[in-house]
Scaffold this motif. Structure first.
Motif, short mmCIF file in Angstrom:
data_model
loop_
_atom_site.label_atom_id
_atom_site.label_comp_id
_atom_site.label_asym_id
_atom_site.label_seq_id
_atom_site.Cartn_x
_atom_site.Cartn_y
_atom_site.Cartn_z
N GLY A 41 -10.50 -7.16 -23.64
CA GLY A 41 -10.44 -6.37 -22.40
C GLY A 41 -10.69 -7.15 -21.13
N GLY A 42 -11.48 -6.52 -20.23
CA GLY A 42 -11.68 -7.06 -18.88
C GLY A 42 -12.19 -8.49 -18.86
N ARG A 45 -9.19 -10.74 -19.54
CA ARG A 45 -8.30 -10.63 -18.37
C ARG A 45 -8.86 -11.44 -17.20
NH1 ARG A 45 -9.52 -5.23 -16.40
NH2 ARG A 45 -11.14 -6.40 -15.32
N ASP A 55 -19.14 -8.32 -17.82
CA ASP A 55 -19.26 -7.53 -19.05
C ASP A 55 -18.65 -8.27 -20.22
OD1 ASP A 55 -20.15 -5.32 -17.52
OD2 ASP A 55 -18.06 -4.95 -16.96
N ASP A 57 -17.24 -7.30 -23.85
CA ASP A 57 -16.89 -6.23 -24.78
C ASP A 57 -16.42 -6.87 -26.08
OD1 ASP A 57 -17.17 -3.74 -23.33
OD2 ASP A 57 -15.61 -4.54 -22.01
N ARG A 128 -4.52 1.20 -27.98
CA ARG A 128 -5.00 2.43 -27.34
C ARG A 128 -5.50 2.19 -25.93
NH1 ARG A 128 -6.07 6.20 -31.34
NH2 ARG A 128 -7.73 7.16 -30.14
N ARG A 129 -5.40 0.99 -25.48
CA ARG A 129 -5.91 0.69 -24.14
C ARG A 129 -4.88 1.03 -23.07
NH1 ARG A 129 -10.80 -2.62 -24.47
NH2 ARG A 129 -11.44 -2.18 -26.60
N ASP A 130 -5.29 0.85 -21.80
CA ASP A 130 -4.44 1.35 -20.73
C ASP A 130 -3.25 0.46 -20.37
OD1 ASP A 130 -6.31 -0.44 -19.81
OD2 ASP A 130 -7.19 0.90 -18.31
N ASN A 134 -5.03 -5.58 -20.14
CA ASN A 134 -6.34 -5.32 -20.74
C ASN A 134 -6.33 -5.42 -22.26
OD1 ASN A 134 -7.63 -4.88 -18.31
ND2 ASN A 134 -7.12 -2.70 -18.28
N THR A 176 -5.47 9.93 -16.23
CA THR A 176 -6.35 9.18 -15.30
C THR A 176 -5.90 7.72 -15.20
OG1 THR A 176 -7.90 8.69 -17.05
CG2 THR A 176 -8.48 10.50 -15.59
N ARG A 177 -5.09 7.29 -16.18
CA ARG A 177 -4.60 5.91 -16.13
C ARG A 177 -3.75 5.65 -14.89
NH1 ARG A 177 -2.98 5.79 -22.52
NH2 ARG A 177 -5.12 5.69 -23.31
N ARG A 180 -6.09 4.35 -12.55
CA ARG A 180 -6.52 3.02 -12.97
C ARG A 180 -5.45 1.98 -12.65
NH1 ARG A 180 -10.84 2.50 -16.20
NH2 ARG A 180 -9.97 0.73 -17.34
N LYS A 183 -5.90 1.16 -9.15
CA LYS A 183 -7.12 0.35 -8.96
C LYS A 183 -6.86 -1.12 -9.29
CE LYS A 183 -10.46 0.25 -12.12
NZ LYS A 183 -11.57 0.73 -12.96
N PHE A 184 -6.23 -1.37 -10.44
CA PHE A 184 -6.01 -2.75 -10.84
C PHE A 184 -4.96 -3.44 -9.95
CE2 PHE A 184 -7.60 -1.19 -15.12
CZ PHE A 184 -8.80 -1.89 -15.04
N ARG A 187 -6.80 -4.33 -6.85
CA ARG A 187 -7.84 -5.35 -7.02
C ARG A 187 -7.24 -6.75 -7.19
NH1 ARG A 187 -11.71 -5.01 -12.09
NH2 ARG A 187 -12.22 -2.99 -11.20
N ARG A 216 -13.26 13.50 -14.17
CA ARG A 216 -12.63 12.21 -14.53
C ARG A 216 -11.81 11.65 -13.37
NH1 ARG A 216 -9.64 11.30 -19.68
NH2 ARG A 216 -10.10 9.19 -19.01
P1 ATP Z 1 -13.80 -3.27 -14.57
O1 ATP Z 1 -13.77 -4.69 -14.14
O2 ATP Z 1 -13.37 -2.28 -13.54
O3 ATP Z 1 -15.06 -2.88 -15.32
P2 ATP Z 1 -12.56 -3.07 -17.12
O4 ATP Z 1 -11.19 -3.44 -17.57
O5 ATP Z 1 -13.71 -3.74 -17.79
O6 ATP Z 1 -12.58 -3.26 -15.57
P3 ATP Z 1 -13.56 -0.49 -17.84
O7 ATP Z 1 -13.29 0.76 -17.09
O8 ATP Z 1 -14.95 -0.98 -17.97
O9 ATP Z 1 -12.59 -1.52 -17.20
O10 ATP Z 1 -12.94 -0.32 -19.29
C1 ATP Z 1 -13.13 -1.26 -20.34
C2 ATP Z 1 -11.86 -1.34 -21.16
O11 ATP Z 1 -11.58 -0.08 -21.73
C3 ATP Z 1 -10.64 -1.72 -20.31
O12 ATP Z 1 -10.35 -3.08 -20.42
C4 ATP Z 1 -9.54 -0.85 -20.83
O13 ATP Z 1 -8.72 -1.55 -21.70
C5 ATP Z 1 -10.22 0.25 -21.60
N1 ATP Z 1 -10.07 1.54 -20.91
C6 ATP Z 1 -10.88 2.07 -19.97
N2 ATP Z 1 -10.41 3.27 -19.56
C7 ATP Z 1 -9.29 3.50 -20.27
C8 ATP Z 1 -8.36 4.58 -20.32
N3 ATP Z 1 -8.48 5.64 -19.53
N4 ATP Z 1 -7.35 4.47 -21.20
C9 ATP Z 1 -7.23 3.41 -22.00
N5 ATP Z 1 -8.05 2.37 -21.99
C10 ATP Z 1 -9.08 2.41 -21.15
#
Ligand code: ATP
Length: 434
Positions: A41-42, A45, A55, A57, A128-130, A134, A176-177, A180, A183-184, A187, A216
């Motif tokens: 994830g983040g 990235r 963070d 994960d 399943r991620r957005d 990510n 809600t994506r 997001r 947002k990305f 950013r 949400r």
């Molecule tokens: P940030 O730097 O804003 O914390 P992040 O990518 O770590 O960015 P988070 O919101 O903490 O974002 O989410 C962690 C992970 O969970 C993301 O990398 C993303 O893949 C996944 N995620 C979060 N929200 C969703 C969503 N609505 N649908 C699918 N995946 C999601």
């Protein structure tokens, strides 16, 4: 199939030795339990984007909770588990947190219309991620430590500076994506891919948001407003007509955008002077976003977002007060310091910054900043016990006297404690002349 690539040299160059050691320890802990695990994830990235990430994960192919407990013992930390979601947080003695999730095939109910067979559990988890950016993972087990695994073209999209969904039903699954994506894009200064953009327009046209909880939407909007520079995100929200998704009565036009630029300047001014003062940045932008809406609309937005009473009061009642007092201030300038203090002293940082941003006159802006930097924390030197010593009977008069001494101090009429005592004597004699 996944694209795999050894990025160990890149990891060694980009990450601090502490973090690398921690990632290696996590890998060792996985090996001890015979589990495959990945940082995802983040974190990945941001690593690929040369950005700092706070963070970590971890996705474990297997029982993440058991793994988290093991890691906590190994690192002498603590572990909080969330059985319902099969996730855990390991908190190291230094306070650093590691999020752990379990990916197990049996956890996943196949989302309708998606071909889930033949996928490893890590692939399914990432599926399943957005957005593709990510979905990158780095293997942490000792064998293969530092292998970047890219199932869905995340590296390509980072290179192309593109926000892309992973499959066409993404916004159906979770609207809600859409927020997001914005947002990305904002950013990282990325663009939203063509297909993704069309699917967003489609989601808005067909109103996927109808059944979405306001809570949400608010959480995503708040995150956007907490970004370093949220303005182009708000422009994008406006381009996609997402203001109408928030509320049909909300208008995010160019005049709102230009006020948001003023908010940005006010916040930058504040943060330069007061790094350690915490306040709700999102709320200052939010107050500007809704300021021209009728109270009824603001009330409906707050209720839809389920804003807690304190936050609702801040953006509605106190914001209206700030507008009224700003009007009063602009009419009463120039005024004495004590006058300025009385107009502004009821406000918290959020309203003060809102007023600086929305003031029409430069003179008012200056006066408010002067209040915030020079007057806000002024207090009299004398205490109640000094008044007692002077033989003044305790009671409501104390407040009155203290207020007068404060005004005298604000207006530069007194300096030392003696000055104040003398000033009190004078007031007292005027009150009870011999
Ligand atoms: P940030 O730097 O804003 O914390 P992040 O990518 O770590 O960015 P988070 O919101 O903490 O974002 O989410 C962690 C992970 O969970 C993301 O990398 C993303 O893949 C996944 N995620 C979060 N929200 C969703 C969503 N609505 N649908 C699918 N995946 C999601």
């Amino acid at each position: 199939h996944a694209k795999k690539r050894n990025i160990l040299p890149f990891i060694n160059e980009r990450l601090s030795p502490d973090i690398i050691e921690l990632l290696r320890d996590i890998g060792r802990a996985g090996d001890e339990m015979g589990l495959d695990l990945f940082v995802v994830g983040g974190f990945v990235r941001d690593l690929m984007l040369y950005r700092k990430s706070d963070d970590i994960d971890i996705v474990v192919e297997g029982d993440g909770i058991a793994f988290a407990k093991h890691l906590a013992v190994m690192k002498q930390g603590r572990c909080n588990t969330h059985r319902e979601f099969c996730t855990a947080v390991v908190i190291l003695p230094c306070g650093f947190k590691i999020d752990v999730a379990s990916s197990r095939l049996e956890y996943y109910k196949a989302p309708a219309a998606l071909p889930t067979v033949e996928m490893s559990s890590i692939k399914l988890d990432l599926f399943r991620r957005d957005f593709t950016i990510n979905t990158l993972a780095i293997r942490l087990n000792q064998e293969g430590f530092g292998t970047l695994i890219d199932f869905f073209g995340g590296q390509r999209d980072i290179k192309d500076k593109s926000i892309r969904i992973i499959h066409n039903l993404s916004f159906v699954e979770d609207p809600t994506r859409v927020f997001r994506a914005i947002k990305f894009a904002n950013r990282f200064n990325f663009t939203i891919g063509k297909l993704t953009s069309n699917l967003i327009k489609n989601a808005i046209r067909i109103d996927f948001f109808k059944n979405l909880s306001g809570l949400r939407v608010f959480s995503e909007l708040k995150q956007i407003l907490e970004e370093e520079n949220p303005i182009s995100a708000i422009e994008l929200l406006n381009e996609y007509h997402l203001d109408k998704v928030i509320h049909p009565g909300l208008i995010l036009d160019s005049s709102v955008i230009s006020l948001m630029e003023s908010v940005k300047k006010a916040l930058a001014w504040h943060d330069l002077l007061y790094l350690d003062i915490q306040y709700a940045r999102w709320a200052v932008y939010f107050m500007v976003m809704i300021r021209r809406c009728p109270v009824k609309v603001i009330d409906e937005i707050c209720n839809k977002f389920r804003l807690p009473p304190r936050q609702k009061n801040m953006v509605l009642r106190d914001r209206i007060r700030a507008d009224d007092r700003l009007y009063l201030l602009e009419k009463s300038l120039p005024c004495k310091n004590s006058g300025l203090y009385h107009i502004l002293s009821i406000f918290k940082t959020e309203q003060i910054l809102y007023m600086i941003a929305t003031a029409k006159k430069e003179e008012a802006r200056k006066a408010i900043s002067f209040y915030y930097t020079q007057l806000k924390d002024v207090t009299p030197l004398i205490r109640g016990k000094d008044l007692l010593t002077m033989g003044i009977k305790p009671g409501p008069a104390y407040r009155d006297i203290m207020q007068k001494v404060l005004d005298a101090r604000l207006d530069g009429l007194v300096d030392t404690l003696e000055d104040e005592l003398e000033y009190v004597n004078m007031i007292n004699q005027n009150r009870y002349p011999h």
